[in-house]
Design an enzyme around this catalytic site. Structure first.
Site, PDB file in Angstrom:
ATOM      1  N   TYR A 314       6.505  -9.139  -2.816  1.00  0.00           N
ATOM      2  CA  TYR A 314       6.985  -9.527  -4.145  1.00  0.00           C
ATOM      3  C   TYR A 314       8.215 -10.423  -4.093  1.00  0.00           C
ATOM      4  O   TYR A 314       8.455 -11.222  -4.989  1.00  0.00           O
ATOM      5  CB  TYR A 314       7.408  -8.281  -4.930  1.00  0.00           C
ATOM      6  CG  TYR A 314       6.314  -7.319  -5.276  1.00  0.00           C
ATOM      7  CD1 TYR A 314       5.270  -7.693  -6.107  1.00  0.00           C
ATOM      8  CD2 TYR A 314       6.342  -6.007  -4.799  1.00  0.00           C
ATOM      9  CE1 TYR A 314       4.271  -6.779  -6.449  1.00  0.00           C
ATOM     10  CE2 TYR A 314       5.354  -5.096  -5.141  1.00  0.00           C
ATOM     11  CZ  TYR A 314       4.322  -5.484  -5.963  1.00  0.00           C
ATOM     12  OH  TYR A 314       3.361  -4.590  -6.305  1.00  0.00           O
ATOM     13  N   SER A 350      -2.541 -11.193  -3.243  1.00  0.00           N
ATOM     14  CA  SER A 350      -1.161 -10.993  -3.694  1.00  0.00           C
ATOM     15  C   SER A 350      -0.850  -9.509  -3.803  1.00  0.00           C
ATOM     16  O   SER A 350      -1.765  -8.683  -3.893  1.00  0.00           O
ATOM     17  CB  SER A 350      -0.943 -11.644  -5.062  1.00  0.00           C
ATOM     18  OG  SER A 350      -1.319 -10.759  -6.097  1.00  0.00           O
ATOM     19  N   ASP A 351       0.423  -9.174  -3.794  1.00  0.00           N
ATOM     20  CA  ASP A 351       0.775  -7.784  -4.075  1.00  0.00           C
ATOM     21  C   ASP A 351       0.473  -7.489  -5.551  1.00  0.00           C
ATOM     22  O   ASP A 351       0.234  -8.392  -6.346  1.00  0.00           O
ATOM     23  CB  ASP A 351       2.234  -7.498  -3.705  1.00  0.00           C
ATOM     24  CG  ASP A 351       2.413  -6.047  -3.238  1.00  0.00           C
ATOM     25  OD1 ASP A 351       1.681  -5.161  -3.735  1.00  0.00           O
ATOM     26  OD2 ASP A 351       3.283  -5.789  -2.397  1.00  0.00           O
ATOM     27  N   TRP A 352       0.491  -6.220  -5.898  1.00  0.00           N
ATOM     28  CA  TRP A 352      -0.042  -5.776  -7.191  1.00  0.00           C
ATOM     29  C   TRP A 352       0.877  -6.115  -8.386  1.00  0.00           C
ATOM     30  O   TRP A 352       2.058  -5.753  -8.378  1.00  0.00           O
ATOM     31  CB  TRP A 352      -0.284  -4.267  -7.130  1.00  0.00           C
ATOM     32  CG  TRP A 352      -1.661  -3.838  -6.711  1.00  0.00           C
ATOM     33  CD1 TRP A 352      -2.374  -2.797  -7.272  1.00  0.00           C
ATOM     34  CD2 TRP A 352      -2.508  -4.367  -5.691  1.00  0.00           C
ATOM     35  NE1 TRP A 352      -3.596  -2.687  -6.652  1.00  0.00           N
ATOM     36  CE2 TRP A 352      -3.712  -3.630  -5.693  1.00  0.00           C
ATOM     37  CE3 TRP A 352      -2.407  -5.429  -4.785  1.00  0.00           C
ATOM     38  CZ2 TRP A 352      -4.782  -3.904  -4.827  1.00  0.00           C
ATOM     39  CZ3 TRP A 352      -3.459  -5.697  -3.916  1.00  0.00           C
ATOM     40  CH2 TRP A 352      -4.622  -4.947  -3.951  1.00  0.00           C
TER      41      TRP A 352
END
Ligand SMILES: *[C@@H]1O[C@H](CO)[C@@H](O)[C@H](O)[C@H]1NC(C)=O
Ligand SMILES: *[C@@H]1O[C@H](CO)[C@@H](O)[C@H](O)[C@H]1NC(C)=O
Ligand SMILES: *[C@@H]1O[C@H](CO)[C@@H](O)[C@H](O)[C@H]1NC(C)=O
Ligand SMILES: *[C@@H]1O[C@H](CO)[C@@H](O)[C@H](O)[C@H]1NC(C)=O
Ligand SMILES: *[C@@H]1O[C@H](CO)[C@@H](O)[C@H](O)[C@H]1NC(C)=O
Ligand SMILES: *[C@@H]1O[C@H](CO)[C@@H](O)[C@H](O)[C@H]1NC(C)=O
Ligand SMILES: *[C@@H]1O[C@H](CO)[C@@H](O)[C@H](O)[C@H]1NC(C)=O
Ligand SMILES: *[C@@H]1O[C@H](CO)[C@@H](O)[C@H](O)[C@H]1NC(C)=O
Length: 642
Positions: A314, A350-352
């Site tokens: 992130y 991608s991260d959440w």
């Protein structure tokens, strides 16, 4: 529902090392050789027995991918680009959603949003129920127009951590120390064995994608996510990640593999002030030591070892040559560095939760659009795609992608590029040929006695002995008159071994204390699971413990999910061990040397002297706190018995 069982698939545990025999030529990946009666994926109309090329297992995977892609609508393509949480409904049914919790139903996500990538949230208690649920999810996916099977992924589930954002405790699975504990044992063969077992257990219930390994270097001791890393040393992490990937994926990805998502590119260790970028106050990553390149070392090793997927973190980098925007929004990081310079050709997920604000465990969580907060959701999605990311984690907004293409802001060729990679992974994993799991086999495989015993053995071995005054450990069990004072575990385990437990240190001959490494509790349903802040105990707690150490010889075991600053315990306890996820049974076995149990771990990071030393050190530089109490690699053994 009569789900077909592939009874011919046997789970001989001796075949664990056989993943490499699933080797396939890479140029034209042969299609899986499953007998026709097990070829369940395509829904064919009764009057038309002709199948589409993508459904034909004898064709090359590239040809099948192109055929399928050519049949897909834009909406169907957009659905592939999203990967989000999937809950189970009661008793293995499909989740009906929950309006209050703003959660869409499985039916909505699979049949309307046309998504086929999900991560399993929630515990796995009853293996049969979860396996049957997974088959229901697949059946729903196969009933869509093109019948593209679902790929189910998971955060780590083989240890002790329980945090909906980072991992689940083992429950039904075999239980191992956290990856830090595997790192403490410094044994690539053990790491590979662990990964092979985890792979078997994952596959049994349908999990085909691991949202791990986490190979960030723990150069900033305060960061709350060190517990799932492999520690502070780049070389050790690099060595172990190769074994880890091999265990999950096999020599080459195939039908007996679990694909892996290596994270968090480009190394999430250097968090400004040790905060975490799930949260607004922790969005910055910082490099005061100019040590950006150092954090890439394990990623280079992972790429060379065939890492299939990569997850950027992130955070946004501050004060480097790179744009100060979150890594998934960052074209210089994803396209220029990861793909062009490091040569990564796999999937970037991608991260959440980068686009849409959400609520996790009752806590408002703004989208982690660090550095691009002012962009609209549509613009954020475009920025992620332009950066070179293939898939949006923790989002279900295919309509944004459709809109971007319709508006001419993103080309359909760009979308195709990512969809190709994502579909290819499904074909290589054999999901089109074998979308279902065998419920009964799953119950036999998951948590079987052999896997469980190996996990327990690793828990015992990973203990790291930092102090053992006069060889006090292992304690002798001969003297049943010894009185124990205990903290941090269920004393029934002692009394059932015939030992005497007393209520106060003053009455005791020996104290056994299992302590959690210090942290400062944070508020909030989600945030509270992150152990952040000071690495020292506060004054009250130090005084409380000091009174115990003064009253009775004390054996301390500390759960080192972070590198504790505990010189006072190193001084005052007669024995001190670190551990990284170990049951009380494992602890007592080691304390008493039961069945030859003895600590073999070596510290996977330095243990700093004080918070002041940590604050004075640089986030991105390893091993730079002043005069640490213990060093990376410390760890004694018990004296040899005759
Ligand atoms: C049968 O399937 C083939 C293969 O896709 C297709 O070309 C053909 O049009 C179908 N025929 C009918 C009658 O649906
Ligand atoms: C699958 O492809 C092979 C090779 O092109 C072909 O011979 C075979 O007829 C196809 N199978 C079906 C069921 O269409
Ligand atoms: C759960 O589902 C199984 C089979 O799907 C069924 O036999 C059982 O009665 C159900 N149990 C409950 C409590 O609904
Ligand atoms: C489910 O998704 C639809 C879009 O498909 C949306 O309109 C709806 O509000 C969502 N419902 C819930 C409960 O989140
Ligand atoms: C729906 O979610 C709300 C809020 O999280 C929760 O209180 C409620 O129990 C849930 N309803 C059902 C039927 O699970
Ligand atoms: C992050 O870095 C920027 C630029 O140096 C700074 O303005 C900001 O205060 C820092 N911290 C946070 C939480 O944004
Ligand atoms: C301690 O363990 C015993 C036996 O396993 C169990 O019955 C008891 O509930 C446990 N006590 C606590 C406080 O967990
Ligand atoms: C001090 O630490 C202890 C244990 O970690 C905690 O329970 C207590 O609330 C803390 N006290 C203060 C004043 O922060």
């Amino acid at each position: 529902m009569g789900f077909p069982t592939s009874s011919k698939r046997t789970y001989a545990f001796v075949s664990l090392l056989a993943a490499s025999s699933f080797l396939m030529p890479t140029s034209c990946l042969p299609s899986p050789h499953e007998p026709a009666h097990l070829n369940l994926a395509p829904k064919r109309s009764a009057q038309n027995e002709t199948i589409h090329p993508y459904q034909n297992a004898s064709l090359c995977i590239d040809a099948r991918v192109e055929d399928l892609l050519s049949r897909m609508t834009l909406e169907e393509k957009a659905g592939q680009l999203f990967h989000t949480q999937l809950q189970q409904g009661p008793n293995g049914t499909l989740d009906a959603g929950n309006v209050t919790a703003r959660r869409n139903s499985t039916e909505n996500m699979v049949s309307e949003k046309l998504m086929t990538h999900f991560n399993l949230v929630g515990e796995v208690q009853d293996v049969g129920v979860v396996a049957a649920w997974y088959n229901r999810v697949q059946e729903l996916a196969l009933s869509t127009r093109l019948g593209i099977p679902v790929t189910l992924s998971s955060d780590p589930r083989h240890s002790f951590t329980d945090n909906i954002g980072t991992g689940f405790s083992a429950n039904a699975f075999s239980q191992w120390p956290e990856s830090l504990g595997l790192a403490a044992l410094r044994d690539p063969e053990l790491v590979q064995r662990f990964a092979e077992i985890a792979r078997e257990e994952y596959m049994a219930i349908g999990v085909r994608s691991a949202l791990h390994p986490q190979i960030d270097l723990s150069t900033e001791p305060r960061w709350a996510r060190i517990g799932n890393t492999m520690g502070e040393d780049a070389e050790l992490t690099s060595k172990l990640v190769v074994a880890y990937l091999k265990g999950f994926q096999g020599e080459e990805l195939g039908r007996h593999s679990v694909t892996t998502v290596t994270k968090h590119f480009p190394g999430a260790g250097p968090m400004e002030n040790g905060e975490d970028s799930h949260f607004v106050y922790g969005k910055n990553q910082t490099y005061p030591g100019n040590n950006f390149e150092h954090h890439l070392i394990p990623f280079r090793a992972a790429i060379a070892a065939g890492a299939r997927q990569m997850m950027p973190y992130y955070s946004r980098p501050i004060g480097t040559e790179y744009d100060e925007v979150g890594f998934s929004f960052n074209k210089q990081i994803i396209t220029d560095l990861l793909r062009n310079e490091l040569g990564f050709t796999g999937i970037v997920v991608s991260d959440w939760g980068l686009i849409t604000d959400t609520v996790i465990r009752g806590q408002d969580m703004p989208a982690r659009a660090w550095g691009v907060e002012s962009l609209s959701k549509l613009e954020r999605a475009q920025r992620v795609l332009d950066a070179g990311v293939d898939q949006f984690g923790g989002e279900q907004r295919p309509e944004l992608v459709v809109e971007l293409v319709r508006a001419g802001k993103v080309s359909e060729e760009r979308i195709d590029q990512s969809v190709r990679l994502l579909l290819r992974e499904k074909f290589v994993l054999g999901l089109f040929e074998e979308p279902f799991v065998d419920v009964e086999a799953a119950q036999r495989v998951v948590g079987n006695a052999y896997f469980t015993r190996l996990g327990f053995d690793a828990q015992r071995r990973a203990f790291t002995l930092l102090k053992n005054e006069d060889g006090v450990l292992p304690l002798s069990v001969d003297d049943t008159a010894v009185r124990f004072y205990t903290e941090g575990f269920n004393t029934t385990l002692l009394t059932s071994r015939g030992m005497t437990v007393v209520d106060t240190p003053e009455e005791a001959d020996v104290a056994l204390m299992r302590l959690q490494a210090p942290y400062e509790p944070r508020p909030g349903g989600f945030e509270s699971a992150y152990h952040a802040g000071s690495l020292e105990y506060n004054a009250t707690e130090k005084a409380r413990q000091a009174a115990i150490y003064a009253a009775v010889p004390t054996v301390v075991d500390m759960y080192l999910d972070r590198p504790a600053a505990i010189p006072e315990i190193a001084e005052a306890a007669v024995a001190l061990m670190g551990s990284y996820g170990a049951s009380p049974e494992a602890f007592l076995d080691v304390v008493f040397g039961v069945d030859g149990a003895s600590p073999e771990g070596k510290l996977p990071f330095d243990l700093p002297r004080s918070m002041a030393a940590v604050e004075a050190s640089k986030e991105d530089v390893p091993f730079d706190t002043e005069n640490p109490v213990f060093r990376f690699g410390d760890g004694e053994k018990y004296a040899e018995k005759c």
